[in-house]
Write a protein that holds these residues in place. Structure first.
Motif, PDB file in Angstrom:
ATOM      1  N   LEU A   1      -0.261  -6.887  -3.769  1.00 28.49           N
ATOM      2  CA  LEU A   1       0.374  -5.751  -3.008  1.00 28.49           C
ATOM      3  C   LEU A   1      -0.953  -5.175  -2.436  1.00 28.49           C
ATOM      4  O   LEU A   1      -1.811  -4.492  -2.875  1.00 28.49           O
ATOM      5  CB  LEU A   1       0.649  -4.504  -3.594  1.00 28.49           C
ATOM      6  N   PHE A   2      -1.083  -5.334  -0.879  1.00 28.60           N
ATOM      7  CA  PHE A   2      -2.310  -4.822  -0.282  1.00 28.60           C
ATOM      8  C   PHE A   2      -1.996  -3.411   0.577  1.00 28.60           C
ATOM      9  O   PHE A   2      -1.110  -3.535   1.188  1.00 28.60           O
ATOM     10  CB  PHE A   2      -2.863  -5.828   0.546  1.00 28.60           C
ATOM     11  N   LEU A   3      -2.748  -2.446   0.602  1.00 25.31           N
ATOM     12  CA  LEU A   3      -2.690  -1.050   1.045  1.00 25.31           C
ATOM     13  C   LEU A   3      -3.726  -0.820   1.840  1.00 25.31           C
ATOM     14  O   LEU A   3      -4.867  -0.612   1.343  1.00 25.31           O
ATOM     15  CB  LEU A   3      -2.403  -0.237   0.056  1.00 25.31           C
ATOM     16  N   HIS A   4      -3.472  -0.603   3.231  1.00 27.82           N
ATOM     17  CA  HIS A   4      -4.514  -0.404   4.049  1.00 27.82           C
ATOM     18  C   HIS A   4      -5.004   1.212   4.116  1.00 27.82           C
ATOM     19  O   HIS A   4      -4.086   2.256   3.687  1.00 27.82           O
ATOM     20  CB  HIS A   4      -4.545  -0.811   5.546  1.00 27.82           C
ATOM     21  N   GLY A   5      -5.731   1.550   4.889  1.00 30.84           N
ATOM     22  CA  GLY A   5      -6.246   2.765   5.209  1.00 30.84           C
ATOM     23  C   GLY A   5      -6.129   3.383   6.614  1.00 30.84           C
ATOM     24  O   GLY A   5      -5.398   2.514   7.528  1.00 30.84           O
ATOM     25  N   PHE A   6      -6.886   4.347   6.903  1.00 31.75           N
ATOM     26  CA  PHE A   6      -6.783   4.935   8.134  1.00 31.75           C
ATOM     27  C   PHE A   6      -7.899   4.031   9.102  1.00 31.75           C
ATOM     28  O   PHE A   6      -9.041   3.949   8.458  1.00 31.75           O
ATOM     29  CB  PHE A   6      -7.259   6.348   8.079  1.00 31.75           C
TER      30      PHE A   6
ATOM     31  N   GLN B   1      -4.060 -19.775  -1.550  1.00 33.94           N
ATOM     32  CA  GLN B   1      -4.096 -20.023  -2.819  1.00 33.94           C
ATOM     33  C   GLN B   1      -2.809 -19.893  -3.631  1.00 33.94           C
ATOM     34  O   GLN B   1      -2.785 -19.983  -4.681  1.00 33.94           O
ATOM     35  CB  GLN B   1      -5.012 -18.790  -3.546  1.00 33.94           C
ATOM     36  N   GLY B   2      -1.610 -19.554  -3.007  1.00 32.52           N
ATOM     37  CA  GLY B   2      -0.247 -19.560  -3.488  1.00 32.52           C
ATOM     38  C   GLY B   2      -0.005 -18.283  -4.085  1.00 32.52           C
ATOM     39  O   GLY B   2       1.358 -18.114  -4.704  1.00 32.52           O
ATOM     40  N   TYR B   3      -0.518 -17.406  -3.666  1.00 33.23           N
ATOM     41  CA  TYR B   3      -0.285 -15.857  -4.211  1.00 33.23           C
ATOM     42  C   TYR B   3       0.735 -15.325  -3.365  1.00 33.23           C
ATOM     43  O   TYR B   3       0.931 -15.339  -2.194  1.00 33.23           O
ATOM     44  CB  TYR B   3      -1.474 -14.965  -4.416  1.00 33.23           C
ATOM     45  N   GLY B   4       1.759 -14.543  -3.934  1.00 35.12           N
ATOM     46  CA  GLY B   4       2.633 -13.844  -3.360  1.00 35.12           C
ATOM     47  C   GLY B   4       2.231 -12.686  -2.742  1.00 35.12           C
ATOM     48  O   GLY B   4       0.981 -12.102  -3.180  1.00 35.12           O
ATOM     49  N   LEU B   5       2.606 -12.111  -1.545  1.00 33.66           N
ATOM     50  CA  LEU B   5       1.940 -11.059  -0.709  1.00 33.66           C
ATOM     51  C   LEU B   5       2.850 -10.309  -0.385  1.00 33.66           C
ATOM     52  O   LEU B   5       3.957 -10.446   0.138  1.00 33.66           O
ATOM     53  CB  LEU B   5       1.292 -11.433   0.523  1.00 33.66           C
ATOM     54  N   ILE B   6       2.631  -8.973  -0.549  1.00 35.92           N
ATOM     55  CA  ILE B   6       3.483  -7.601   0.356  1.00 35.92           C
ATOM     56  C   ILE B   6       2.245  -6.851   0.963  1.00 35.92           C
ATOM     57  O   ILE B   6       1.464  -6.082   0.114  1.00 35.92           O
ATOM     58  CB  ILE B   6       4.285  -6.811  -0.808  1.00 35.92           C
TER      59      ILE B   6
ATOM     60  N   ARG C   1       4.334  -0.800 -13.584  1.00 31.00           N
ATOM     61  CA  ARG C   1       4.717  -1.909 -12.646  1.00 31.00           C
ATOM     62  C   ARG C   1       3.672  -2.949 -11.974  1.00 31.00           C
ATOM     63  O   ARG C   1       3.686  -3.348 -11.136  1.00 31.00           O
ATOM     64  CB  ARG C   1       5.330  -1.313 -11.369  1.00 31.00           C
ATOM     65  N   PHE C   2       2.509  -2.756 -12.629  1.00 35.01           N
ATOM     66  CA  PHE C   2       1.122  -3.305 -12.078  1.00 35.01           C
ATOM     67  C   PHE C   2       0.410  -3.777 -13.353  1.00 35.01           C
ATOM     68  O   PHE C   2       0.278  -3.253 -14.347  1.00 35.01           O
ATOM     69  CB  PHE C   2       0.302  -2.265 -11.430  1.00 35.01           C
ATOM     70  N   TYR C   3      -0.190  -5.200 -13.036  1.00 30.07           N
ATOM     71  CA  TYR C   3      -0.994  -5.790 -14.070  1.00 30.07           C
ATOM     72  C   TYR C   3      -2.193  -5.125 -14.076  1.00 30.07           C
ATOM     73  O   TYR C   3      -3.149  -4.998 -14.994  1.00 30.07           O
ATOM     74  CB  TYR C   3      -1.341  -7.291 -13.610  1.00 30.07           C
ATOM     75  N   ALA C   4      -2.625  -4.684 -12.709  1.00 27.76           N
ATOM     76  CA  ALA C   4      -4.287  -4.338 -12.510  1.00 27.76           C
ATOM     77  C   ALA C   4      -4.382  -3.608 -11.261  1.00 27.76           C
ATOM     78  O   ALA C   4      -3.456  -3.699 -10.402  1.00 27.76           O
ATOM     79  CB  ALA C   4      -5.192  -5.592 -12.535  1.00 27.76           C
ATOM     80  N   PHE C   5      -5.576  -3.029 -10.772  1.00 30.55           N
ATOM     81  CA  PHE C   5      -5.612  -2.111  -9.896  1.00 30.55           C
ATOM     82  C   PHE C   5      -7.083  -2.305  -9.228  1.00 30.55           C
ATOM     83  O   PHE C   5      -8.226  -2.387  -9.775  1.00 30.55           O
ATOM     84  CB  PHE C   5      -5.861  -0.676 -10.199  1.00 30.55           C
ATOM     85  N   ALA C   6      -7.043  -2.707  -8.016  1.00 31.67           N
ATOM     86  CA  ALA C   6      -8.373  -2.832  -7.128  1.00 31.67           C
ATOM     87  C   ALA C   6      -8.598  -2.059  -6.227  1.00 31.67           C
ATOM     88  O   ALA C   6      -7.581  -1.564  -5.369  1.00 31.67           O
ATOM     89  CB  ALA C   6      -8.412  -4.294  -6.718  1.00 31.67           C
TER      90      ALA C   6
ATOM     91  N   VAL D   1      -2.034  -4.522  -7.367  1.00 20.97           N
ATOM     92  CA  VAL D   1      -2.243  -3.796  -6.145  1.00 20.97           C
ATOM     93  C   VAL D   1      -3.820  -3.477  -5.735  1.00 20.97           C
ATOM     94  O   VAL D   1      -4.592  -3.412  -6.697  1.00 20.97           O
ATOM     95  CB  VAL D   1      -1.660  -2.333  -6.206  1.00 20.97           C
ATOM     96  N   ILE D   2      -4.188  -3.652  -4.524  1.00 22.22           N
ATOM     97  CA  ILE D   2      -5.297  -3.631  -3.924  1.00 22.22           C
ATOM     98  C   ILE D   2      -5.540  -3.024  -2.733  1.00 22.22           C
ATOM     99  O   ILE D   2      -4.718  -3.066  -1.864  1.00 22.22           O
ATOM    100  CB  ILE D   2      -5.974  -5.252  -3.162  1.00 22.22           C
TER     101      ILE D   2
END
Length: 326
Positions: free
Chosen positions: A32-37, A54-59, A121-126, A101-102
């Motif tokens: 899960l990728f979250l952008h900013g301003f 690379q075969g990863y799922g993306l939201i 709900r998350f394995y890890a946080f970036a 989530v990144i």
């Protein structure tokens, strides 16, 4: 069955989110990728191409106020607890139980709040550029924060928050979009100290319609896409992300964070931008180390604020190595 890459979904509070989605290959997690301003999901174009291959799922959503997502202009809609719930609603819409989530910029703030409210709900946080935005940051007022940073490093790191929160700021920006884009994506990163961050500096820059060379990590075609988006969508809604931190909205909202979740307990990645003079690397690294029990990876990049664009190949490689090692 054909699965469209771009989707719209009504989250539980009735707002429409527009997002990019691809399913994961067997055995790969969803990212899960979250952008900013002041951006859209377009900020993640280099990461989408890389991790999809690379075969990863993306939201990858357009965050509230941007792109194809709803654009309320009441800043109360932007409280972090509410947006965190929206992100979990997106996971539910895609039948994803757990993700990585990144985030970048204000997207990183939501990464931190997802760790606070929904760690299960998350394995890890970036985090990129901006590390964990601790509720403790807002224990000081906007004025106090600027006084503290000016005394510590010589200029007000958060001075531009005041302009972004002021009546009419959206019109000033929209009337000077090339000038605004230039200073946000400047090739001369030191200009952030003189013409962006300090109190009054950004407004003066825009009202003079000043220009400067932008970084070569943005092509002319990409610049046109982003400026057209800002022009067509307007800046009033995106500025709500600042109104909540210069008012008491975010501070009051943070009171709902469970005390046991104020420290992040799952794996953390932080990508520091060494020439980001707002999200100052030394401060951000100290913060993430103090607020996370399991900082698995810290990388430092010779980059300004837009680290996922400026150092895209290294960021992608480092994130991949971190994810594969979880």
């Amino acid at each position: 069955m054909f699965c469209p890459l771009f989707k719209n979904v009504n989250v539980s509070r009735g707002l429409v989110y527009h997002y990019y989605s691809t399913p994961a290959e067997a055995g790969k997690p969803v990212l899960l990728f979250l952008h900013g301003f002041p951006s859209t999901s377009y900020d993640w174009r280099h990461q989408i191409a890389f991790f999809q291959d690379q075969g990863y799922g993306l939201i990858v959503p357009d965050m509230l106020g941007y792109g194809g997502t709803a654009k309320p202009v009441d800043p109360h809609f932007y409280a972090s607890s509410l947006i965190s719930r929206d992100m979990v609603d997106l996971l539910d819409a895609e039948n994803v139980d757990e993700a990585i989530v990144i985030g970048h910029d204000w997207g990183s703030k939501i990464v931190g709040r997802l760790a606070n409210y929904f760690p299960e709900r998350f394995y890890a946080f970036a985090f990129l550029s901006l590390s964990y935005f601790s509720p403790a940051v807002l224990e000081s007022s906007f004025v106090e924060l600027n006084n503290i940073t000016k005394q510590a490093i010589g200029y007000e790191i958060f001075g531009y928050w005041g302009f972004f929160s002021a009546d009419g700021a959206d019109q000033i920006i929209e009337n000077n979009l090339d000038s605004f884009f230039d200073i946000l994506f400047t090739a001369n990163r030191i200009q952030t100290i003189t013409n962006f961050a300090p109190l009054g500096a950004l407004q003066a820059w825009l009202e003079a319609n000043s220009t400067t060379e932008t970084g070569d990590f943005i092509t002319p075609a990409e610049r046109a896409i982003q400026i057209d988006a800002m022009r067509s969508e307007g800046m009033r809604a995106p500025l709500c992300w600042y109104e909540i931190v210069t008012s008491t909205i975010e501070r009051d909202d943070d009171q709902g964070i469970p005390q046991e979740n104020l420290t992040i307990k799952k794996p953390v990645f932080f990508g520091a931008a060494l020439e980001d003079y707002v999200c100052v690397a030394a401060i951000e690294i100290t913060t993430i180390l103090q607020t996370s029990e399991n900082v698995t990876t810290i990388h430092q990049y010779d980059s300004g604020h837009w680290v996922q664009l400026e150092a895209k190949d290294q960021v992608n490689s480092d994130l991949l190595t971190w994810i594969e090692g979880l």
